[in-house]
Structure formats: C-alpha cells, structure tokens
Design a protein around this motif. Structure first.
Motif, PDB file in Angstrom:
ATOM      1  N   LEU A 323       0.498  -1.377  -0.164  1.00 52.95           N
ATOM      2  CA  LEU A 323      -0.134   0.134  -0.167  1.00 52.95           C
ATOM      3  C   LEU A 323       1.031   1.327  -0.056  1.00 52.95           C
ATOM      4  N   ARG A 324       1.256   1.293   0.746  1.00 47.46           N
ATOM      5  CA  ARG A 324       2.717   3.190   0.988  1.00 47.46           C
ATOM      6  C   ARG A 324       3.289   3.072  -0.634  1.00 47.46           C
ATOM      7  N   TYR A 325       3.681   1.970  -1.087  1.00 44.79           N
ATOM      8  CA  TYR A 325       4.526   1.979  -2.729  1.00 44.79           C
ATOM      9  C   TYR A 325       4.225   2.702  -3.866  1.00 44.79           C
ATOM     10  N   GLY A 326       2.526   2.951  -3.244  1.00 49.38           N
ATOM     11  CA  GLY A 326       1.226   3.561  -4.314  1.00 49.38           C
ATOM     12  C   GLY A 326       0.524   4.942  -3.416  1.00 49.38           C
ATOM     13  N   THR A 327       0.356   5.183  -1.658  1.00 48.96           N
ATOM     14  CA  THR A 327       0.093   6.203  -1.221  1.00 48.96           C
ATOM     15  C   THR A 327       0.429   7.386  -0.892  1.00 48.96           C
ATOM     16  N   SER A 328       2.221   6.804  -0.029  1.00 45.44           N
ATOM     17  CA  SER A 328       3.439   7.211   0.351  1.00 45.44           C
ATOM     18  C   SER A 328       3.602   8.248  -0.402  1.00 45.44           C
ATOM     19  N   LEU A 329       3.414   9.348   0.767  1.00 46.68           N
ATOM     20  CA  LEU A 329       4.355  10.442  -0.269  1.00 46.68           C
ATOM     21  C   LEU A 329       5.383  11.506   0.261  1.00 46.68           C
ATOM     22  N   THR A 330       6.022  11.991  -0.171  1.00 44.88           N
ATOM     23  CA  THR A 330       7.705  12.512   0.072  1.00 44.88           C
ATOM     24  C   THR A 330       7.731  13.778  -0.117  1.00 44.88           C
ATOM     25  N   GLU A 331       8.192  14.798   1.034  1.00 49.55           N
ATOM     26  CA  GLU A 331       8.215  16.176   0.623  1.00 49.55           C
ATOM     27  C   GLU A 331       9.711  16.555   1.487  1.00 49.55           C
ATOM     28  N   GLY A 332      10.203  17.642   1.106  1.00 48.94           N
ATOM     29  CA  GLY A 332      11.854  18.232   1.629  1.00 48.94           C
ATOM     30  C   GLY A 332      11.345  18.593   2.387  1.00 48.94           C
ATOM     31  N   LEU A 333      12.644  18.952   4.004  1.00 55.90           N
ATOM     32  CA  LEU A 333      12.216  19.890   4.990  1.00 55.90           C
ATOM     33  C   LEU A 333      13.489  20.763   5.277  1.00 55.90           C
ATOM     34  N   LEU A 334      13.615  21.657   6.228  1.00 57.71           N
ATOM     35  CA  LEU A 334      14.480  22.567   6.423  1.00 57.71           C
ATOM     36  C   LEU A 334      14.920  22.312   7.725  1.00 57.71           C
ATOM     37  N   MET A 335      16.526  22.492   8.122  1.00 53.05           N
ATOM     38  CA  MET A 335      16.965  22.131   9.559  1.00 53.05           C
ATOM     39  C   MET A 335      17.726  22.927   9.987  1.00 53.05           C
ATOM     40  N   ALA A 336      18.614  23.789  11.076  1.00 52.58           N
ATOM     41  CA  ALA A 336      20.137  23.636  11.280  1.00 52.58           C
ATOM     42  C   ALA A 336      19.885  24.103  12.219  1.00 52.58           C
ATOM     43  N   SER A 337      21.646  23.431  13.061  1.00 54.09           N
ATOM     44  CA  SER A 337      22.329  23.440  14.237  1.00 54.09           C
ATOM     45  C   SER A 337      23.655  24.193  14.584  1.00 54.09           C
TER      46      SER A 337
END
Length: 516
Positions: A323-337
C-alpha cells in the motif's frame, strides 16, 4: 515615502510599549550572554541571535522550480535513480547518483542491478554523462558508471576540506547497508576512481537504509557522519530490527576511520516524524551553520484526494506490491544546527510536491540532493543564487529526472516586516570588523534602518535610529551607513545589540567586514 523621525514616531512608540509589556527590559549580562559572531555571516535559519521581535516574524521561503538538470534514461539508470550528491569543485559541478531499475511488476517490488553513476556540469544547470570506461555493464564499459561494489546502494562522496587531508584522499565517501555490515570508508584522488580505506566497516550500529553521509566540519575541526536509525531498534549481527520512527543519528571522528560520540538528533518544537534522508552539511556561505534537507515520509492511504492525484493507474499498480508504494508521499524539509546534534527543524515543508503534474506527488519525490551549491542567476547582472536539486518520476516507467530549484543566497528564512512596519532586536553580540553588511529585499516604498545599541539597550551616539540612512532595494550585500558614515571599528570587540526597524521588507543575513 522616506523614513524620517516624524513618520517613525507613532508606530515606534507602540513597538516600544510591546517590548516592555513582553518583559524585554535591560539587565546585567554575563560573558555567556554575549554571542561572539566575529566576522561570520549570520542567517536567521535558527533563532539563536534573536532577542526580541515586534510586528515581525521569521518567514520560511521556498525554492523556485527550474528546468530539468538531467534525465536518467540510460539502461543502467532507471526509475530508481536516487541518493544524489552535488559537489561544487571549483568551476566544476560533480553529480553522483545510484542507478537502479526500481519498479513494480505483477504486484511485486522489482530491484534492478544497482550501480553508482557520475555526471558533471560547468554551470550547475545542464549536466552531461561522461564515458568513464571503468565498470562493465552488459558487456561494455562505455558508460558513466564508476562503482558497483560494496556500498553501491548509497555511496555518498564529499570533497574533503580538512587542511591535513592527503592528496590521495581529497575525496572521501561513506556507503553500505546493515546486510553488508555497516558503513564503509572510501577515498579518491580525482572523485572518479575509488578504493576502500580499509576492509572493515567503520560504523556498524544503525539501519543505514538511506543516504548516509559525512563531511569535514571546519568549525568543529572534525569529521561528522549522519546516518539512518530508528527511534527504537536493535542490531543483531548484521540484521537491523526496526521499531518506531525512521530517524537520524550522528557521530564524529578525527581520522574518518574511528567514529565516536554517537547521538540521535534532537529537535526544537518538532513532532516525531518519519525522516528518510538527512542531507546535513555546512552551508557554503556560513560553514558554522549545519543545514539539513531531510525527507519527510507520510503514509496517506487511499482517499478521494489520493485518487485525484496524478497517474492514478500507476499508483494503483504500485499499491499491489504494498500500500505504501502507491499511497505514501515525500517532501523536503529544512533544519539547522550549530552543534551538530540539536536542530531547529521547520515543521512546514521547505520543498513541497508542488503543482500536480505527471511524475509528482509520489513516494520518492523531492528527496533533495546533498547539498546546496552556488550558481549564476539566469537574470543578467543579478547576484548569484543557491541551486538545490530533487528527483521526480521515481518508480514509474524506465527513467526519472532531477529538477533544479533556486533560492536567493542566504534565502532560506528571513525576518519579515509587513507594510505597517516592525522591528527585531538581536541578543547581545560581539563582532570583529569595521562595516555592517546586510542581505535584504524591500518594496519600492519599504525600507530598513539600523540602530546600534549598547548591551543594555541604550542607543549608541552616532548610530541611533534617527541617524540611520534608510536602506531600500534588493541586494545580497549592502553596507549600512549612518549620518557620520559606516565605520563601526570603534565598537569592534564590544558587546552590542542590533536593532532593525523595517517596513515591507525581508532581512536574510548580516555580517561584519573590514572596509573595502
């Protein structure tokens, strides 16, 4: 409209009242209360230097999509091309990526043969694939493959800037999976011909099923590694048993072979989420800031909105394998340290999936390449800009692509003031230099004025708001001046505060420098 003392007065008094109401009153400072910025460029990607804000906010900015930089359409590449690395080596941009014919056939996940490939560019915009003649693929060495051995799933090179680095190890890399025993260390003199630094893996505790990377931290004077783990999990021999959420772990080393100080990353005001890649590295204009572009993974499941997304038939096909191969989504975040372990992560997406179109809104979409580089603007005469890269079209057909995105220099986050005006006052800082330079943008009617205050908040004569010359325009490097000029050398080494009074403006960064 010009900023003058009379026009500033009404809302300046309101802002002063707000500051007092919120408890921003002078107090005695210890040495630990003063941040020594020296001559570093300081961004607002974190809130370390912000003392108080009134009618302003920190504004996250988003990269602008540009043209496709490269299409992975060779037989040895495929729709599973990923884990991209971009290295700016002088005037050459080096691109490394895994080739793999990843997809779904007859309801089953299909992994093709994995290889690591190389491409290059002279402008960071258009990439070509040189014929390396190193690795044989289906009877021929006429290809751009440079590696097909241990670590080929996630080979992550970097240009070693350690002053003590020998020429034969000018480039280094980490690569490997739990089934191979962990992460292995590699070296190269030219970035194309690689060898193991030792036969045994150098990091053995972790999940590693992601892009695991390392670099020389010039501020801390040590190597840092960032790799995949889980919030809970155990390693039994070569088998990692995951539990909880996908997470990121770091370690450090003096020689790139012996790693210590293992620590899971912690975050300020961020929820526990699945984070795939981490993409942490020094920001090239302010290397004391470690900036990361982690991938957020979301399992959405089927819904009317999911069915309305592009290429529904392909989505349904992939879901037959899982299921996850068809209905999972990804996007880019931002972080700093600043310490490499504790990060401020923006919960809002930095690189969203964007406009619905073919090859987007997929599992594997917007895995930002490691790392940001500087490129020329497409606008003649304009300042250079940041380029970042992210794939689209993964898991579909026989190829995918890498799209370029741009952002102004230092343009991740700004201090933003609306038309009504606002201000920001820094914490007490100590600097070295003679001039104050800003990276900012205003409207034609907006502007920024700067006041220098003592550490107790008292305006410094000669550098008061009334004496400040208004700045307006859109510049990555403008010198601040007052009626008497811009020379601040007499304040160098003292504890001061910077007060930015702004209207319809964005402030991206500042730095102190010597007079030109």
């Amino acid at each position: 409209m010009h900023f003058c003392q009379r026009s500033f007065a009404p809302w300046s008094f309101v802002l002063l009242a707000l500051l007092i109401e919120n408890g921003h009153v002078p107090r005695l400072l210890s040495a630990e209360d003063v941040v020594d910025v020296g001559a570093r460029r300081e961004l607002f990607i974190d809130d370390v230097l912000i003392g108080s804000m009134a009618q302003t906010r920190r504004q996250l900015h988003h990269p602008v999509p540009r043209k496709i930089a490269i299409t992975h359409d060779a037989p040895w590449e495929g729709a599973g091309c990923g884990y991209h690395t971009i290295i700016q080596d002088g005037d050459l941009y080096r691109l490394y990526y895994r080739g793999s014919a990843l997809g779904v056939e007859d309801g089953k996940l299909r992994f093709g043969k994995q290889v690591y490939c190389y491409a290059e560019s002279r402008d960071g915009v258009h990439f070509t694939k040189p014929n390396l003649g190193i690795v044989e693929y289906e009877g021929s060495k006429e290809n751009n493959i440079f590696w097909n051995k241990v670590g080929v799933h996630n080979f992550a090179p970097f240009l070693d800037t350690n002053p003590a680095c020998p020429p034969e190890a000018r480039f280094k890399a980490l690569g490997g999976t739990a089934s191979e025993g962990g992460l292995f260390a590699f070296q190269s003199a030219d970035g194309i011909h690689w060898s193991l630094m030792q036969k045994e893996p150098v990091v053995t505790e972790g999940a590693f099923d992601s892009q695991n990377l390392a670099f020389w931290d010039s501020s801390a004077k040590k190597y840092r590694a960032y790799f995949r783990t889980f919030t809970e999990g155990v390693t039994t021999g070569k088998v990692w048993k995951p539990a909880g959420f996908r997470a990121i772990r770091t370690a450090s080393s003096a020689d790139f072979l012996s790693w210590e100080d293992n620590a899971d990353l912690t975050y300020k005001d961020s929820p526990v989420e699945h984070l795939y890649t981490n993409q942490v590295g020094p920001y090239f204009r302010a290397p004391h800031l470690l900036v990361g572009f982690p991938t957020r993974y979301i399992e959405r499941g089927w819904s009317d909105s999911m069915r309305a997304l592009p290429q529904r038939k392909e989505r349904e096909k992939r879901s037959k394998a899982h299921l996850r191969y068809g209905t999972s989504l990804t996007e880019g975040l931002l972080m700093a340290s600043r310490d490499g372990v504790h990060f401020e992560r923006w919960n809002e997406a930095f690189l969203r999936p964007g406009a619905e179109r073919p090859d987007t809104w997929l599992y594997g979409h917007q895995y930002i390449a490691w790392h940001a580089v500087e490129t020329k603007s497409s606008l003649p005469g304009a300042a250079n800009e940041i380029s970042i890269y992210a794939p689209e079209g993964s898991w579909i057909g026989s190829s995918n692509s890498l799209r370029r995105y741009t952002l102004r220099l230092d343009g991740f986050v700004s201090i933003n003031a609306p038309w009504e005006g606002g201000e920001m006052i820094t914490k007490p800082i100590r600097f070295q230099g003679e001039m104050l330079e800003l990276n900012f943008a205003t409207s034609a009617a907006g502007g920024i004025r700067v006041e220098i205050q003592s550490d107790s908040g008292t305006p410094v004569p000669g550098f008061t708001l009334a004496e400040s010359e208004e700045l307006f325009g859109d510049s990555v490097n403008r010198t601040v001046t007052w009626k008497s000029g811009g020379d601040m050398s007499k304040l160098s080494g003292q504890a001061i505060k910077l007060r930015f009074v702004m209207k319809d403006a964005d402030l991206y960064s500042f730095r102190f420098s010597d007079a030109k």
